[in-house]
Design a protein around this motif. Structure first.
Motif, PDB file in Angstrom:
ATOM      1  N   LYS A 588     -11.232 -11.077 -12.404  1.00 36.46           N
ATOM      2  CA  LYS A 588     -10.934 -12.750 -11.846  1.00 36.46           C
ATOM      3  C   LYS A 588      -9.984 -11.926 -10.686  1.00 36.46           C
ATOM      4  N   GLY A 589      -9.979 -10.626 -10.585  1.00 36.90           N
ATOM      5  CA  GLY A 589      -8.683 -10.299  -9.438  1.00 36.90           C
ATOM      6  C   GLY A 589      -9.537  -9.733  -7.898  1.00 36.90           C
ATOM      7  N   LYS A 590      -8.718  -8.691  -7.551  1.00 35.62           N
ATOM      8  CA  LYS A 590      -8.882  -8.072  -5.946  1.00 35.62           C
ATOM      9  C   LYS A 590      -8.467  -7.051  -5.512  1.00 35.62           C
ATOM     10  N   SER A 591      -9.073  -6.478  -5.272  1.00 36.86           N
ATOM     11  CA  SER A 591      -8.064  -4.787  -4.740  1.00 36.86           C
ATOM     12  C   SER A 591      -9.168  -4.724  -3.491  1.00 36.86           C
ATOM     13  N   TYR A 592      -7.798  -3.637  -3.017  1.00 39.68           N
ATOM     14  CA  TYR A 592      -7.972  -3.112  -1.805  1.00 39.68           C
ATOM     15  C   TYR A 592      -7.828  -2.044  -1.809  1.00 39.68           C
ATOM     16  N   PHE A 593      -8.507  -0.585  -1.018  1.00 36.11           N
ATOM     17  CA  PHE A 593      -8.244   0.343  -0.181  1.00 36.11           C
ATOM     18  C   PHE A 593      -8.198   0.629   1.046  1.00 36.11           C
ATOM     19  N   ILE A 594      -6.656   1.478   1.654  1.00 37.29           N
ATOM     20  CA  ILE A 594      -6.798   1.774   2.829  1.00 37.29           C
ATOM     21  C   ILE A 594      -7.400   3.844   2.037  1.00 37.29           C
ATOM     22  N   GLY A 595      -7.844   3.948   3.264  1.00 37.91           N
ATOM     23  CA  GLY A 595      -7.973   4.735   2.987  1.00 37.91           C
ATOM     24  C   GLY A 595      -7.268   6.554   3.987  1.00 37.91           C
ATOM     25  N   GLY A 596      -6.884   6.096   4.756  1.00 42.43           N
ATOM     26  CA  GLY A 596      -6.204   6.889   5.835  1.00 42.43           C
ATOM     27  C   GLY A 596      -4.917   6.627   6.228  1.00 42.43           C
ATOM     28  N   ARG A 597      -3.979   7.357   6.438  1.00 45.95           N
ATOM     29  CA  ARG A 597      -2.825   6.879   6.689  1.00 45.95           C
ATOM     30  C   ARG A 597      -2.847   6.588   8.621  1.00 45.95           C
ATOM     31  N   LEU A 598      -2.354   5.490   8.716  1.00 45.90           N
ATOM     32  CA  LEU A 598      -2.829   4.595   9.675  1.00 45.90           C
ATOM     33  C   LEU A 598      -1.418   4.080  10.242  1.00 45.90           C
ATOM     34  N   GLU A 599      -1.058   3.486  11.373  1.00 44.08           N
ATOM     35  CA  GLU A 599       0.298   3.435  12.507  1.00 44.08           C
ATOM     36  C   GLU A 599       0.010   1.911  12.564  1.00 44.08           C
ATOM     37  N   ARG A 600       1.439   1.624  11.944  1.00 45.52           N
ATOM     38  CA  ARG A 600       2.133   0.688  11.709  1.00 45.52           C
ATOM     39  C   ARG A 600       2.099  -0.451  12.284  1.00 45.52           C
ATOM     40  N   SER A 601       1.303  -0.569  13.030  1.00 42.92           N
ATOM     41  CA  SER A 601       0.353  -2.075  13.743  1.00 42.92           C
ATOM     42  C   SER A 601      -0.487  -2.285  12.971  1.00 42.92           C
ATOM     43  N   PHE A 602      -1.599  -1.532  12.262  1.00 43.88           N
ATOM     44  CA  PHE A 602      -2.486  -1.873  11.096  1.00 43.88           C
ATOM     45  C   PHE A 602      -1.798  -2.405   9.681  1.00 43.88           C
ATOM     46  N   HIS A 603      -0.652  -1.659   9.421  1.00 49.56           N
ATOM     47  CA  HIS A 603       0.218  -2.299   8.101  1.00 49.56           C
ATOM     48  C   HIS A 603       0.435  -3.935   8.480  1.00 49.56           C
TER      49      HIS A 603
END
Length: 691
Positions: A588-603
């Motif tokens: 019933k839910g959802k997940s996200y995976f961020i694979g790399g350390r990215l710059e502030r604007s990405f967040h």
């Protein structure tokens, strides 16, 4: 989703304003003590922490007690309309105690015995020190426990440090036996004993970690840090025995800390565990405002993070037990707060859940290491200087806001923080030696919500996840199967989770998960993490996410997709055009995976989309640019909202609906000018504040 249960709150019925008061330094100056009472009124202060380092004034010789000065202080403060947070004096020993009972002195990791001096340098295992501290505490409880001025117990002060003496070696071994059910084979398995022939066949062979002995067994290092937390809590509980027995209705606390250089939670103790043993969370906050390393807004974000962490530990308001109205004396550069900053920084604490603004110190010491540390009363003894006037202004405003004491605010977003995880990750001899930065990374994931005025709880791994819409778990390197199971249940029942690189690498014993990335993580995220690349500062890579490209630095997970949807990809190196960002619907839910350390604007862009998707909203819609923070506290009838300008220029904010300016007693709507370091405190009835 479960509905959020109402938490049991230890209420303070007004906002506290005052601080550490040390009359024992001025017993030969009755004129100074008389001036204090007058100045307390002028400063609009109402509460004072007393006796923190007063042991030698209370017991100048063994068994010889001089409480008359403290009797007088209790009476005069009570007659002056104030209340007292009474400290137990264990934070600093009198010299006679160390001289007669040298076992109370600490031994460091090099096995060198400390000398008498400084503070916080006593052995928590010492039977003598436990007996002496409990005895003086009992005398204090017997004498002052029923005094109407007594508000709270301040147990010791800023517990910290560790001891490696023979008594502590015995205590460590006993702790290990209890932890591993007296099963030495289980300990050897958890510590991976065969490596470098480190298998133990007797408990007597085990010693605490030391640079002149063993410090490369990561399971041992982790258990030692856990032991230090448990032994400190155990010492604290020993102090509590007479307080709980004689004053069961008086709340107890001890002051937590933050490491001030980069403003992260103190790492010497697991405060998540310690929090269960105090009635009220308190902490000592000393941000280095106006430093040359970061913007004012960047530092304010970190302050907000620690506030939200300490508030979330018990899901109730905390107390700021120490701060400075101006400068401190132990930063590399001790810069004074600029005009308006004291009010702004104080209101930020209140906005994030503090029921107090307390100072170290009430009056500047005349000598020794803290004689130039900021204080309400300076050496000039004057109420006319800038700092005293700033304090009085804060006091008046706190009096006008007293009704919000005990209130907090609900949050739909939780970010997971874990002291043990940081210990284990910092111990790992891999990745980047100077780029792990777990706490700073968690703060960066917190940043977008802070900037967009979305309330956040910063929670522990054993707290309830079920009432949140979104749980963010950055860099959860140390991940037990129990925590993993709870995360899986959270997503299966409809929650959304975000995780990142360097998650799920080791278990609770700091042993690598065998068989690759844990199966439950693969199920939740629909991927398998097969490799982690660590980058030099000069390395270059980017990630394309949506229509934009973002700079990648330091870490990149190489991902094999099983069922997930690819949302972003790497653009360079041998893993170019492989998944960097994924999403996956799990039950019933959802997940996200961020694979790399990215710059502030990405967040900002990434979490901005999730905020829209989950319909996460601020308590009040206030349009503004970066540098302004909007935080709220909620009572049964209204929201009290703090609009704060953490920038060095005038900002324009827009109120989309009428609000009441509590500080100026006028209605505001539409465009409002907010000067540098200015704050507006506005209220909105709950029925008028639907989003």
């Amino acid at each position: 989703m479960k509905s959020r249960e109402k938490k049991q709150v230890t209420r303070v019925n007004t906002l506290l304003h005052g601080g550490d008061y040390n009359p024992d330094q001025w017993l030969n100056r009755p004129d100074i003590l008389a001036d204090d009472l007058k100045l307390m009124k002028l400063a609009h202060t109402n509460t004072y922490s007393i006796g923190i380092f007063a042991w030698s004034a209370l017991e100048p010789e063994e068994g010889v007690y001089t409480f008359d000065w403290l009797d007088t202080i209790f009476e005069t403060i009570h007659q002056n309309g104030g209340t007292i947070i009474l400290a137990t004096p264990s934070g600093a020993r009198p010299a006679w105690l160390s001289q007669k009972y040298p076992e109370v002195l600490r031994t460091n990791e090099l096995r060198l015995k400390h000398l008498q001096g400084a503070r916080h340098n006593h052995c928590f295992s010492s039977p003598v020190y436990r007996e002496k501290t409990q005895h003086i505490n009992r005398l204090l409880a017997e004498r002052y426990g029923n005094h109407p001025a007594l508000l709270m117990w301040h147990v010791s002060n800023e517990y910290s440090g560790e001891c490696h003496c023979d008594l502590c070696q015995v205590a460590f071994k006993e702790w290990l036996k209890e932890t591993y059910n007296n099963d030495l084979a289980a300990l050897n398995e958890a510590w991976w004993g065969p490596f470098w022939s480190h298998t133990f066949n007797s408990w007597s062979q085990i010693q605490s970690p030391s640079p002149i002995g063993e410090d490369a067994v990561h399971g041992m290092n982790l258990d030692w840090r856990r032991f230090i937390t448990d032994q400190t809590i155990n010492f604290y509980q020993n102090e509590l025995v007479p307080l709980r027995e004689l004053t069961p209705t008086i709340p107890v606390t001890t002051n937590f800390m933050a490491d001030t250089d980069d403003l992260i939670p103190y790492q010497g103790l697991d405060y998540g565990k310690f929090a269960k043993h105090v009635d009220v969370i308190t902490w000592d906050g000393y941000p280095a405002w106006h430093n040359d390393r970061e913007s004012t807004a960047d530092l304010a974000m970190k302050v907000g993070f620690i506030d939200d962490l300490y508030r979330s530990l018990k899901q109730q308001p905390f107390l700021l037990l120490e701060s400075t109205p101006s400068a401190v004396s132990w930063h590399e550069v001790n810069k004074a707060k600029r005009p308006q900053m004291h009010l702004l920084s104080s209101m930020q604490m209140i906005a994030h859940g503090s029921d107090s603004i307390m100072y170290f110190q009430w009056r500047k010491s005349r000598g020794s290491s803290e004689k130039f540390h900021g204080a309400v009363v300076d050496h000039d003894n004057s109420p006319e200087n800038r700092v005293f006037k700033d304090v009085a202004e804060v006091g008046k405003i706190l009096e006008s806001l007293s009704a919000i004491a005990g209130t907090t605010r609900p949050a739909d977003v939780a970010i997971l923080y874990d002291w043990e995880n940081n210990w284990a990750l910092n111990d790992a001899q891999g990745y980047g030696a100077k780029t792990k930065n777990y706490t700073q990374t968690v703060q960066e994931h917190y940043r977008t919500f802070w900037e967009k005025d979305i309330p956040v709880d910063v929670i522990m791994k054993d707290q309830d996840f079920s009432s949140y819409k979104l749980v963010v778990i950055p860099m959860l390197y140390l991940l037990s199967l129990e925590t993993l199971s709870r995360l899986k249940e959270f997503v299966a029942h409809g929650g959304t989770v975000v995780s990142t690189y360097l998650t799920g690498i080791v278990d609770e014993h700091d042993l690598a998960h065998l068989g690759g990335w844990p199966k439950d993580l693969q199920d939740i995220f629909g991927i398998n993490v097969v490799e982690t690349d660590t980058l030099y500062p000069s390395d270059y890579n980017k990630v394309r996410y949506g229509e934009k490209e973002y700079e990648l630095k330091e870490y990149a997970s190489i991902v094999e997709v099983k069922q997930a949807e690819i949302k972003g990809e790497y653009l360079e190196d041998f893993y170019a055009h492989t998944p960097a960002i994924t999403s996956h619907s799990f039950e019933k839910g959802k997940s996200y995976f961020i694979g790399g350390r990215l710059e502030r604007s990405f967040h900002s862009d990434f979490y901005g989309e999730i905020i829209k998707e989950l319909r996460l909203t601020p308590v009040l819609s206030v349009r503004h640019e970066k540098g302004v923070s909007v935080q709220a506290r909620q009572s049964e009838t209204e929201d009290t909202i703090f609009v704060m300008n953490f920038s060095e220029e005038t900002q324009v904010v827009y109120f989309d609906q009428p609000v009441w300016d509590r500080l100026n007693e006028v209605e505001l709507v539409g465009e409002v000018m907010l000067e540098k370091y200015a704050v507006k405190v506005v209220t909105v009835p709950l029925e008028d504040n639907s989003q």
